[in-house]
Scaffold this motif. Structure first.
Motif, PDB file in Angstrom:
ATOM      1  N   ASN A 142      -6.711  -9.160   5.622  1.00  0.00           N
ATOM      2  CA  ASN A 142      -6.467  -9.181   7.065  1.00  0.00           C
ATOM      3  C   ASN A 142      -5.825 -10.480   7.553  1.00  0.00           C
ATOM      4  O   ASN A 142      -5.329 -10.543   8.686  1.00  0.00           O
ATOM      5  N   ASN A 143      -5.814 -11.503   6.703  1.00  0.00           N
ATOM      6  CA  ASN A 143      -5.202 -12.783   7.070  1.00  0.00           C
ATOM      7  C   ASN A 143      -3.839 -12.985   6.427  1.00  0.00           C
ATOM      8  O   ASN A 143      -3.269 -14.078   6.506  1.00  0.00           O
ATOM      9  N   GLY A 144      -3.329 -11.928   5.787  1.00  0.00           N
ATOM     10  CA  GLY A 144      -2.002 -12.008   5.202  1.00  0.00           C
ATOM     11  C   GLY A 144      -1.935 -12.634   3.826  1.00  0.00           C
ATOM     12  O   GLY A 144      -0.849 -12.989   3.353  1.00  0.00           O
ATOM     13  N   TYR A 145      -3.075 -12.754   3.152  1.00  0.00           N
ATOM     14  CA  TYR A 145      -3.092 -13.286   1.789  1.00  0.00           C
ATOM     15  C   TYR A 145      -3.134 -12.140   0.781  1.00  0.00           C
ATOM     16  O   TYR A 145      -3.801 -11.130   1.006  1.00  0.00           O
ATOM     17  N   ALA A 146      -2.419 -12.331  -0.330  1.00  0.00           N
ATOM     18  CA  ALA A 146      -2.368 -11.295  -1.355  1.00  0.00           C
ATOM     19  C   ALA A 146      -3.731 -11.108  -2.003  1.00  0.00           C
ATOM     20  O   ALA A 146      -4.384 -12.072  -2.410  1.00  0.00           O
ATOM     21  N   MET A 147      -4.154  -9.836  -2.104  1.00  0.00           N
ATOM     22  CA  MET A 147      -5.355  -9.498  -2.847  1.00  0.00           C
ATOM     23  C   MET A 147      -4.999  -9.109  -4.283  1.00  0.00           C
ATOM     24  O   MET A 147      -5.734  -9.390  -5.218  1.00  0.00           O
ATOM     25  N   TYR A 148      -3.836  -8.446  -4.437  1.00  0.00           N
ATOM     26  CA  TYR A 148      -3.406  -8.025  -5.769  1.00  0.00           C
ATOM     27  C   TYR A 148      -1.941  -7.618  -5.722  1.00  0.00           C
ATOM     28  O   TYR A 148      -1.426  -7.185  -4.682  1.00  0.00           O
ATOM     29  N   PHE A 149      -1.263  -7.778  -6.866  1.00  0.00           N
ATOM     30  CA  PHE A 149       0.086  -7.280  -7.090  1.00  0.00           C
ATOM     31  C   PHE A 149       0.011  -6.290  -8.252  1.00  0.00           C
ATOM     32  O   PHE A 149      -0.718  -6.530  -9.217  1.00  0.00           O
ATOM     33  N   SER A 150       0.780  -5.216  -8.191  1.00  0.00           N
ATOM     34  CA  SER A 150       0.745  -4.251  -9.286  1.00  0.00           C
ATOM     35  C   SER A 150       2.054  -3.484  -9.387  1.00  0.00           C
ATOM     36  O   SER A 150       2.732  -3.232  -8.388  1.00  0.00           O
ATOM     37  N   ARG A 151       2.373  -3.094 -10.620  1.00  0.00           N
ATOM     38  CA  ARG A 151       3.497  -2.182 -10.833  1.00  0.00           C
ATOM     39  C   ARG A 151       3.080  -0.739 -10.552  1.00  0.00           C
ATOM     40  O   ARG A 151       3.931   0.115 -10.312  1.00  0.00           O
ATOM     41  N   SER A 152       1.792  -0.497 -10.561  1.00  0.00           N
ATOM     42  CA  SER A 152       1.276   0.814 -10.187  1.00  0.00           C
ATOM     43  C   SER A 152       1.291   0.959  -8.674  1.00  0.00           C
ATOM     44  O   SER A 152       1.399  -0.025  -7.944  1.00  0.00           O
ATOM     45  N   VAL A 153       1.167   2.194  -8.210  1.00  0.00           N
ATOM     46  CA  VAL A 153       1.098   2.435  -6.774  1.00  0.00           C
ATOM     47  C   VAL A 153      -0.309   2.070  -6.294  1.00  0.00           C
ATOM     48  O   VAL A 153      -1.292   2.693  -6.688  1.00  0.00           O
ATOM     49  N   ILE A 154      -0.381   1.023  -5.476  1.00  0.00           N
ATOM     50  CA  ILE A 154      -1.669   0.624  -4.909  1.00  0.00           C
ATOM     51  C   ILE A 154      -1.530   0.500  -3.400  1.00  0.00           C
ATOM     52  O   ILE A 154      -0.528   0.012  -2.916  1.00  0.00           O
ATOM     53  N   PRO A 155      -2.511   0.983  -2.644  1.00  0.00           N
ATOM     54  CA  PRO A 155      -3.707   1.678  -3.108  1.00  0.00           C
ATOM     55  C   PRO A 155      -3.427   3.141  -3.468  1.00  0.00           C
ATOM     56  O   PRO A 155      -2.402   3.698  -3.087  1.00  0.00           O
ATOM     57  N   TYR A 156      -4.357   3.743  -4.195  1.00  0.00           N
ATOM     58  CA  TYR A 156      -4.327   5.171  -4.469  1.00  0.00           C
ATOM     59  C   TYR A 156      -4.849   5.901  -3.231  1.00  0.00           C
ATOM     60  O   TYR A 156      -5.888   5.545  -2.684  1.00  0.00           O
ATOM     61  N   ILE A 157      -4.113   6.901  -2.766  1.00  0.00           N
ATOM     62  CA  ILE A 157      -4.519   7.643  -1.567  1.00  0.00           C
ATOM     63  C   ILE A 157      -5.278   8.901  -2.003  1.00  0.00           C
ATOM     64  O   ILE A 157      -4.691   9.860  -2.509  1.00  0.00           O
ATOM     65  N   ARG A 158      -6.556   8.878  -1.816  1.00  0.00           N
ATOM     66  CA  ARG A 158      -7.385   9.988  -2.272  1.00  0.00           C
ATOM     67  C   ARG A 158      -7.289  11.174  -1.305  1.00  0.00           C
ATOM     68  O   ARG A 158      -7.277  11.014  -0.084  1.00  0.00           O
ATOM     69  N   GLY A 159      -7.211  12.366  -1.889  1.00  0.00           N
ATOM     70  CA  GLY A 159      -7.251  13.593  -1.106  1.00  0.00           C
ATOM     71  C   GLY A 159      -5.938  13.981  -0.455  1.00  0.00           C
ATOM     72  O   GLY A 159      -5.911  14.884   0.384  1.00  0.00           O
ATOM     73  N   ARG A 160      -4.823  13.297  -0.826  1.00  0.00           N
ATOM     74  CA  ARG A 160      -3.513  13.630  -0.272  1.00  0.00           C
ATOM     75  C   ARG A 160      -2.518  13.817  -1.405  1.00  0.00           C
ATOM     76  O   ARG A 160      -2.589  13.142  -2.442  1.00  0.00           O
ATOM     77  N   GLU A 161      -1.567  14.723  -1.230  1.00  0.00           N
ATOM     78  CA  GLU A 161      -0.480  14.855  -2.180  1.00  0.00           C
ATOM     79  C   GLU A 161       0.353  13.572  -2.167  1.00  0.00           C
ATOM     80  O   GLU A 161       0.533  12.944  -1.107  1.00  0.00           O
ATOM     81  N   GLN A 162       0.871  13.179  -3.343  1.00  0.00           N
ATOM     82  CA  GLN A 162       1.580  11.900  -3.420  1.00  0.00           C
ATOM     83  C   GLN A 162       2.769  11.846  -2.456  1.00  0.00           C
ATOM     84  O   GLN A 162       3.072  10.787  -1.904  1.00  0.00           O
ATOM     85  N   ALA A 163       3.416  12.955  -2.227  1.00  0.00           N
ATOM     86  CA  ALA A 163       4.549  12.972  -1.299  1.00  0.00           C
ATOM     87  C   ALA A 163       4.139  12.570   0.110  1.00  0.00           C
ATOM     88  O   ALA A 163       4.967  12.115   0.912  1.00  0.00           O
ATOM     89  N   GLU A 164       2.859  12.691   0.428  1.00  0.00           N
ATOM     90  CA  GLU A 164       2.360  12.349   1.763  1.00  0.00           C
ATOM     91  C   GLU A 164       1.859  10.913   1.859  1.00  0.00           C
ATOM     92  O   GLU A 164       1.532  10.438   2.954  1.00  0.00           O
ATOM     93  N   TRP A 165       1.807  10.218   0.728  1.00  0.00           N
ATOM     94  CA  TRP A 165       1.218   8.882   0.728  1.00  0.00           C
ATOM     95  C   TRP A 165       1.915   7.897   1.669  1.00  0.00           C
ATOM     96  O   TRP A 165       1.239   7.104   2.331  1.00  0.00           O
ATOM     97  N   PRO A 166       3.251   7.877   1.765  1.00  0.00           N
ATOM     98  CA  PRO A 166       3.885   6.903   2.664  1.00  0.00           C
ATOM     99  C   PRO A 166       3.474   7.061   4.125  1.00  0.00           C
ATOM    100  O   PRO A 166       3.528   6.092   4.889  1.00  0.00           O
ATOM    101  N   GLN A 167       3.073   8.266   4.523  1.00  0.00           N
ATOM    102  CA  GLN A 167       2.621   8.476   5.898  1.00  0.00           C
ATOM    103  C   GLN A 167       1.164   8.039   6.084  1.00  0.00           C
ATOM    104  O   GLN A 167       0.712   7.829   7.208  1.00  0.00           O
ATOM    105  N   ALA A 168       0.457   7.899   4.948  1.00  0.00           N
ATOM    106  CA  ALA A 168      -0.969   7.577   5.018  1.00  0.00           C
ATOM    107  C   ALA A 168      -1.260   6.083   4.935  1.00  0.00           C
ATOM    108  O   ALA A 168      -2.333   5.638   5.365  1.00  0.00           O
TER     109      ALA A 168
END
Length: 248
Positions: A147-173
């Motif tokens: 919440n203060n603009g500091y990095a918690m993590y960097f990843s080549r994977s998609v983070i965070p994982y959006i549970r319960g949504r199709e991946q195509a919908e993740w950018p809206q979530a």
């Protein structure tokens, strides 16, 4: 507060040998990067391990220092360069030598992160928007910030994982954030982090900044809406030539 921009430049790139000296719009690529940085910061210098790059920078009137060919990262090369440059600097800005279109606003944003006295290291993030293919691309690292603009993590994977949504919908979530590889370090912090051994997270993801996070350093993330055009391959150079032509 005094800033210096240092541009690490190697000749022996695996994917694109001689990349700093390719011509882009009639100028060496390293020359275009240098001009962009020098227009913003009071002091700019190229750090290289190759005589051809050294001579080219001297020829166009730039500052350059020769560094060891044995460095494993641009960060290590920058640390050596700073020890060879006269003058005292509070913050060292690391600009990639294959970013000929780096913008003033991006450099200024990363510098402004140091208005906060607790900032040790700073970098940039850019919202991905709604392009799930770009978000899923492992060559575009993602950042999660607190919440203060500091990095918690960097990843080549998609983070965070959006549970319960199709991946195509993740950018809206969720507002996924792309990492832009522009860094700045307080002078003492740069010396410290270059003494650290590689960390397990860094090795796993092949992301050097994870070494710093894993050792407890804090990375402030400035936000930009400007897309950079990095040049990693000859095909990228062709696209950059077209981009430059469209600007003129």
């Amino acid at each position: 507060m005094k800033f210096i921009g240092i541009i690490p430049a190697r000749y022996a790139s695996t994917r694109f040998p001689g990349k700093p000296l390719v011509k882009l719009g009639g100028k060496f690529m390293i020359e275009r990067v240098y001009e962009q940085v020098a227009a913003v910061l009071d002091d700019t210098c190229v750090a290289t391990d190759d005589q051809r790059i050294f001579d080219a920078v001297k020829a166009f009137g730039g500052n350059v220092v020769m560094t060891s060919p044995d460095h494993k990262s641009g960060t290590d090369r920058i640390e050596e360069a700073v020890t060879k440059i006269e003058g005292c600097y509070d913050v060292v800005v690391n600009i990639q030598g294959d970013e000929p279109f780096i913008q003033r606003s991006q450099i200024e944003t990363v510098c402004r992160c140091f208005d906060d006295p607790s900032t040790q290291i700073a970098t940039l993030g850019k919202p991905f928007g709604n392009d799930i293919e770009s978000i899923a691309n492992p060559n575009s690292p993602k950042i999660v910030v607190d919440n203060n603009g500091y990095a918690m993590y960097f990843s080549r994977s998609v983070i965070p994982y959006i549970r319960g949504r199709e991946q195509a919908e993740w950018p809206q979530a969720y507002p996924f954030l792309k990492h832009i590889g522009l860094y700045a370090y307080r002078r003492n912090v740069l010396s410290e982090i270059t003494q650290l051994p590689q960390s397990p997270l860094e090795i796993a993801e092949s992301l050097e900044q994870l070494r710093w996070l894993q050792n407890g350093y804090r990375i402030k993330v400035g936000l930009t809406d400007v897309e950079t055009i990095g040049i990693d391959t000859p095909e990228d150079l062709a696209r950059a030539e077209q981009f430059l032509a469209n600007l003129q």
